[in-house]
Design a protein around this motif. Structure first.
Motif, short mmCIF file in Angstrom:
data_model
loop_
_atom_site.label_atom_id
_atom_site.label_comp_id
_atom_site.label_asym_id
_atom_site.label_seq_id
_atom_site.Cartn_x
_atom_site.Cartn_y
_atom_site.Cartn_z
N PRO A 46 47.76 55.20 49.42
CA PRO A 46 46.45 55.00 48.81
C PRO A 46 46.23 53.59 48.26
O PRO A 46 47.18 52.89 47.94
CB PRO A 46 46.44 56.01 47.67
CG PRO A 46 47.87 56.16 47.30
CD PRO A 46 48.61 56.05 48.60
N VAL A 47 44.98 53.26 48.21
CA VAL A 47 44.53 52.05 47.53
C VAL A 47 43.53 52.47 46.47
O VAL A 47 42.89 53.52 46.58
CB VAL A 47 43.89 51.02 48.48
CG1 VAL A 47 44.89 50.53 49.51
CG2 VAL A 47 42.67 51.56 49.14
N ILE A 48 43.43 51.66 45.45
CA ILE A 48 42.42 51.86 44.40
C ILE A 48 41.64 50.56 44.28
O ILE A 48 42.23 49.49 44.20
CB ILE A 48 43.06 52.21 43.05
CG1 ILE A 48 43.73 53.58 43.10
CG2 ILE A 48 42.02 52.15 41.93
CD1 ILE A 48 44.44 53.97 41.81
N THR A 49 40.32 50.66 44.29
CA THR A 49 39.48 49.49 44.11
C THR A 49 38.73 49.63 42.79
O THR A 49 38.09 50.64 42.54
CB THR A 49 38.48 49.33 45.26
OG1 THR A 49 39.21 49.19 46.48
CG2 THR A 49 37.59 48.11 45.07
N ILE A 50 38.85 48.60 41.97
CA ILE A 50 38.18 48.57 40.66
C ILE A 50 37.11 47.48 40.73
O ILE A 50 37.40 46.33 41.06
CB ILE A 50 39.17 48.22 39.52
CG1 ILE A 50 40.36 49.18 39.51
CG2 ILE A 50 38.45 48.18 38.18
CD1 ILE A 50 40.03 50.61 39.19
#
Length: 93
Positions: A46-50
């Motif tokens: 997974p990746v998380i974009t903020i």
């Protein structure tokens, strides 16, 4: 992401037939199904974009522990965890 409160079955179905897109969404799922879907997402590197204050930061290879750090340090305190960043855009064009 998985949001059982707003998932639209027709959209999830279309995404599931799209090349290189992994969709684990399901509307009106049980708690057990919800966490099973979350675990499948986590297994998919997974990746998380903020997005905060006009900039976008994407974190890669996010484990549950790294996700907790991102929330505590970046989301709450505005401090980027540079060692986990795979992309960054400061919002300027």
């Amino acid at each position: 992401g998985c949001n059982p409160l707003s998932t639209q079955d027709d959209v999830a179905e279309a995404l599931s037939h799209t090349k290189n897109v992994h969709c684990y969404a399901k509307r009106a799922c049980t708690v057990k199904e919800y966490y099973a879907a979350i675990n499948r997402v986590l297994d998919a590197e997974p990746v998380i974009t903020i997005e905060r204050d006009g900039s976008k930061t994407t974190y890669g290879k996010v484990t549950p522990e790294i996700a907790k750090q991102i929330v505590a340090q970046h989301v709450i305190n505005g401090q980027v965890l540079s060692e986990h960043v795979i992309a960054r855009n400061n919002g300027s064009r």
